[in-house]
Every structure is written in C-alpha cells, then in structure tokens.
Design an enzyme around this catalytic site. Structure first.
Site, short mmCIF file in Angstrom:
data_model
loop_
_atom_site.label_atom_id
_atom_site.label_comp_id
_atom_site.label_asym_id
_atom_site.label_seq_id
_atom_site.Cartn_x
_atom_site.Cartn_y
_atom_site.Cartn_z
CG LEU A 171 48.24 -0.11 33.65
CD1 LEU A 171 48.52 0.63 34.95
CD2 LEU A 171 47.92 0.87 32.53
CB CYS A 278 51.15 -9.96 35.51
SG CYS A 278 51.49 -8.43 36.37
NE ARG A 346 57.62 -8.08 41.34
CZ ARG A 346 56.50 -7.36 41.45
NH1 ARG A 346 55.59 -7.72 42.32
NH2 ARG A 346 56.30 -6.30 40.70
C1 UGA Z 1 51.37 -8.10 31.28
C2 UGA Z 1 50.35 -7.69 30.22
O1 UGA Z 1 51.01 -7.49 28.97
C3 UGA Z 1 49.64 -6.40 30.62
O2 UGA Z 1 48.65 -6.07 29.66
C4 UGA Z 1 49.00 -6.61 31.98
O3 UGA Z 1 48.31 -5.46 32.42
C5 UGA Z 1 50.08 -6.96 32.99
O4 UGA Z 1 50.74 -8.18 32.57
C6 UGA Z 1 49.43 -7.19 34.32
O5 UGA Z 1 48.65 -8.13 34.45
O6 UGA Z 1 49.59 -6.35 35.21
P1 UGA Z 1 53.86 -7.36 31.88
O7 UGA Z 1 53.82 -8.42 32.93
O8 UGA Z 1 54.38 -6.02 32.23
O9 UGA Z 1 52.39 -7.10 31.29
O10 UGA Z 1 54.77 -7.95 30.72
P2 UGA Z 1 54.58 -8.25 29.17
O11 UGA Z 1 55.01 -7.11 28.36
O12 UGA Z 1 53.23 -8.81 28.91
O13 UGA Z 1 55.66 -9.42 29.00
C7 UGA Z 1 55.50 -10.65 29.68
C8 UGA Z 1 56.62 -11.61 29.36
O14 UGA Z 1 56.50 -12.10 28.03
C9 UGA Z 1 58.02 -11.01 29.49
O15 UGA Z 1 58.85 -11.93 30.11
C10 UGA Z 1 58.44 -10.79 28.04
O16 UGA Z 1 59.82 -10.81 27.84
C11 UGA Z 1 57.76 -11.98 27.36
N1 UGA Z 1 57.53 -11.76 25.92
C12 UGA Z 1 56.66 -10.80 25.51
C13 UGA Z 1 58.19 -12.54 24.99
O17 UGA Z 1 58.98 -13.44 25.33
N2 UGA Z 1 57.94 -12.33 23.67
C14 UGA Z 1 57.08 -11.39 23.22
O18 UGA Z 1 56.91 -11.27 21.98
C15 UGA Z 1 56.43 -10.60 24.16
#
Ligand code: UGA
Length: 445
Positions: A171, A278, A346
């Site tokens: 998620l 995460c 966080r």
């Molecule tokens: C992540 C995973 O995407 C989920 O599938 C997983 O379930 C979750 O961790 C977890 O382990 O509970 P999340 O932490 O909500 O989800 O955030 P993401 O959407 O994955 O983004 C993570 C980071 O990467 C953010 O800081 C975001 O800004 C960055 N990001 C993401 C980028 O810099 N560029 C991108 O193209 C995508």
C-alpha cells in the site's frame, strides 16, 4: 481473484477452484490503526466483513470511533465513517477484545529498525494475544517483517491450531485504499495450503493475481519490491545528475525510458531523494539480511548512498542560485511531507532540506497543505504566498499539484529575488522564465 499461482506447480487455478472457499462475511481483527492497519480494517469492512481494530493510542481510538482520522489518506475517512455508522467496523484499545471472535487476525504494527533486525513490537503483541486467539483461527503478518519472521512468530505463538500466514502489504501512502481494493497482486505465504486458501477467500472479491507461496518467499517479495522501487528512483536521480552536467533533459530521457514496457513509466521522476517510513527501513533490513547470509548486496548500498547525496545536490542548486550563500536570508519552502497526498513527514527529504538551510544560516519559511501546527525551528506560513514573503529563493520540495496553478507574478513580487529550485520538476520552466524567475530543476538544462 483472477488467477492463483502456487509456488509448487506454478499452475493457474481458476476462480471456481474448490480450494477457494466461497466469499462469506467473517469476523476479522486488525491490530494497529496506522495507515496500513486502518486501510486494511476499513477495506475488509468494505468487502463485507465484520472488523474490530485495536490500537494502543487512546486518542486515535477515540477519534476513529467518531469517524475521524489523525492523518491524511485519500478516501479512507469516508470508508471509516461509513462502516463505523453501519457497525461493521469498530475500534478499541484492547487487543484481546479485537481478537476475541476473529477467524483472521491481521498484525499491522510498525516495525522500526532495531539493531538486530527483529520485529520487536510484533513479537511482543503475539505473546500478548496468543492465549486469546480463537481456536483454528489464522494470524496474518501484514507488517513488513524480516525474512523468516513468520516461522519465528509461529514458534513463539505456541498454538499449533493457529496458522501464521504472511500476507505483505503493498500500500502506498496517499493511494492506500486504491492499492487495497485494486491490487496488482495478492501474495500469501504459508506452508499450510488450507490456511493460505482460507485467507485467499477473504480477498476473493478483488480482481488480482494471487500468488501462494512459502512464508520466506512472501516476505522476500515485499522487500524486493521496495528495494527495487528505491533503486529505480536512485537510478533516475543519478541519470538526472548526469543530465545536469551534460545538458540533457531528464524529462525526455525518462519518457524514452518509460515507453519501454520492460522498464515502465512509473517511479521515474527525479526529486530530492526517496523518503518516508518504509523504503529506507526496508532497504536497511534487506542489506542486513544479505550481510547475515554472507551475500554482498553492494547495489543496494549504492542506491542508499546515491539517495543520501540527493538532498545535498538540491542544497547546492539553492546556493548556486543564491550566489553562494543563504546566510541571513530567507528561504521559502513549499512542501514538508515526504511526497504529495500524505501528511507523513517521517524521513521526509523536505524536512532534511529545511534543516540544512537553517544550518547554513537561513531563516526558513515553509508551507504545506497538511501542516496544521507550527514546526520547531521554522516559520510556518499560512499559505504558499506568505511563505515567499521576503525570500531570496523558493524551493519546491513536495509535488503537491496545487503549487502548479499559483499566481507566479504575485509570488515574484513578494520575493526579494525571483529564484526557484524545483526539486520535484513540478513547475513549467518556460512559464517560470517568462515570469522572470531564475529556474533550476533536477536534470533540466
Ligand atoms: C512504498 C511502496 O511504494 C509501497 O508499495 C509499500 O507498500 C510501502 O512503501 C510500504 O512498504 O508500506 P510509500 O512509502 O507510501 O510506499 O511511498 P512511495 O510512493 O513508494 O514513495 C517513496 C518515495 O519515493 C517518496 O519520497 C517519493 O517522493 C519518492 N519517489 C517516488 C520519487 O522521488 N520519484 C518517483 O518517481 C517515485
């Protein structure tokens, strides 16, 4: 469920497979009412089940019972309100009450990094709820726990009648309800095929491939997914750094990359580095697992190292636009959360950026649509314009879409100098230049 893949034969099982029980409403317990727990609880209620959810935070429980959330999550508040009103979702502080009549108990607890990588809190709660679990019920580890934990929990539980099954969550914060109800896959890890099929039937209204495998493989799938996503972002941030030097445009590069179906367009946006609760924790855990197994996973260590440098690259861009120093000057920052769509700060690169600016002697003025109260050490502005008042540089740190449609003439008039570092490549560089701004994105010539 669309199809079922079992690890042993890799056969495809159809929806009418007799091992998949017909969808019936069951009693479910969810331990933990954070983003994962609450989404799991509300979505299972939405699928027709009767759900009791417990959390140790008394204030959170009281608010949830009134249908109020203490964090931002698209669509979740409506689901909670609806099912609290229907009586299909209830909240309490007592884990024993939650599991008292549950056929399935989902553990959705935080698993902070511990020096030895053990899921301390999960183990503690398992010991507590063990005697209260219903005969022949199923305990589901949904929290991200180190590989091998499901087996450890099964031993710790000391209840041969209760199967412990791994069902990792995938998620995203900000899209958690969508990810639960329209999953790309459901992974269930158990050595007991009957228990796996019983758990699968709970998700049967969802249309998604179902992978049934052993617990270690299920646990590893989750770590591999998060590690791959983080590595993908680190890779694109490294390419963007190169674009900055050689004068290529990362926006076109990623378009060209993403159109290759082997690569895909998602997770190719450069930024201030990946953050959130995460990815960093899960990569650290996977690196530890690899070290413990005698495997040198240097690729992951490098992904982390690239990420750690990324905030510094944004700071350098700010210093460059500010003419070398931001001491005694105001830096305006839009966005504090680790990404848009969440109120979670966080491990937010934006928070780290603000701290670095403050260390360089700047006064930092921040605006974020989810920021209710003031942040220590920073001036918190009531709106994005107020944040820019008297600022020498504006930094876009989180990709909230509303920042794209602001009146940039007004922004420019409020600022001391029209300078913007767009750490999310959110704004239109051409329009910004037309509005008289010196503009720096990430990997944009
Ligand atoms: C992540 C995973 O995407 C989920 O599938 C997983 O379930 C979750 O961790 C977890 O382990 O509970 P999340 O932490 O909500 O989800 O955030 P993401 O959407 O994955 O983004 C993570 C980071 O990467 C953010 O800081 C975001 O800004 C960055 N990001 C993401 C980028 O810099 N560029 C991108 O193209 C995508």
């Amino acid at each position: 469920m669309d199809t079922v893949e079992t690890q042993s034969h890799l056969t495809t099982i159809q929806q009418n497979d007799p091992r998949l029980r017909r969808h019936v409403a069951v009693d479910v317990a969810v331990i933990g009412a954070g983003c994962v727990g609450l989404t799991t609880a509300a979505c299972l209620a939405h699928l027709g089940h009767r759900v009791r959810c417990s959390d140790i935070d008394a204030e959170r429980v009281a608010r949830l019972a009134a249908g109020e959330l203490d964090f931002v999550e698209e669509g979740l508040d409506q689901l909670v309100q609806e099912h609290v009103a229907l009586g299909s979702l209830s909240f309490g502080r007592d884990n024993a009450w939650a599991v008292g009549n549950a056929e399935f108990t989902f553990l959705c607890l935080p698993t902070p990094e511990t020096p030895d990588g053990r899921p301390d809190l999960v183990e503690h709660v398992v010991t507590e709820i063990g005697p209260h679990l219903v005969q022949d019920s199923i305990l589901v580890t949904r929290s991200t726990v180190p590989v091998g934990s499901t087996e450890v929990i099964q031993r710790l539980l000391g209840r041969p009648d209760v199967a412990v099954v791994s069902n990792p969550e995938f998620l995203r914060e900000g899209a958690a309800v969508e990810d639960f109800l329209q999953p790309h896959r459901v992974v269930i890890g158990s050595d007991d095929e009957g228990a796996a099929m019983r758990l699968a039937s709970i998700f049967s209204p969802l249309s998604a491939p179902l992978i049934i495998t052993d617990p270690r493989t299920a646990e590893m799938t989750k770590y591999a997914a998060n590690a791959f996503l983080a590595t993908k972002v680190s890779f694109v941030n490294a390419i963007a750094a190169l674009c900055d030097v050689v004068g290529a445009d990362i926006r076109q590069v990623t378009r060209g990359l993403g159109l290759d179906p082997r690569i895909g367009p998602a997770f190719l946006t450069p930024g201030p580095g990946w953050g959130g609760p995460c990815l960093a924790k899960d990569i650290a855990s996977l690196v530890r697992t690899a070290e413990g197994a005698g495997v040198d996973f240097s690729l992951l260590r490098e992904a982390v190292a690239i990420n750690e440098k990324q905030v510094g690259r944004v700071v350098d861009k700010v210093l460059h636009l500010a003419g070398g120093s931001i001491a005694e000057r105001r830096v305006a920052m839009w966005g504090v959360t680790f990404k848009a769509g969440t109120s979670d700060r966080r491990h937010s690169p934006a928070v780290e950026l603000a701290a670095r600016f403050a260390n360089l002697g700047a006064s930092v003025s921040v605006y974020d649509p989810t920021l209710g109260s003031s942040l220590s050490g920073m001036h918190t502005a009531a709106d994005p314009y107020a944040a820019c008042d008297g600022a020498a540089v504006l930094v876009v740190a989180t990709e909230w879409p509303e920042f794209q449609t602001l009146d940039f003439d007004k922004v420019g008039m409020l600022m001391k100098r029209r300078c913007v570092v767009d750490a999310r490549n959110l704004l239109d560089p051409v329009a910004m230049k037309r509005a008289g701004f010196a503009y720096e994105g990430i990997g944009i010539p």
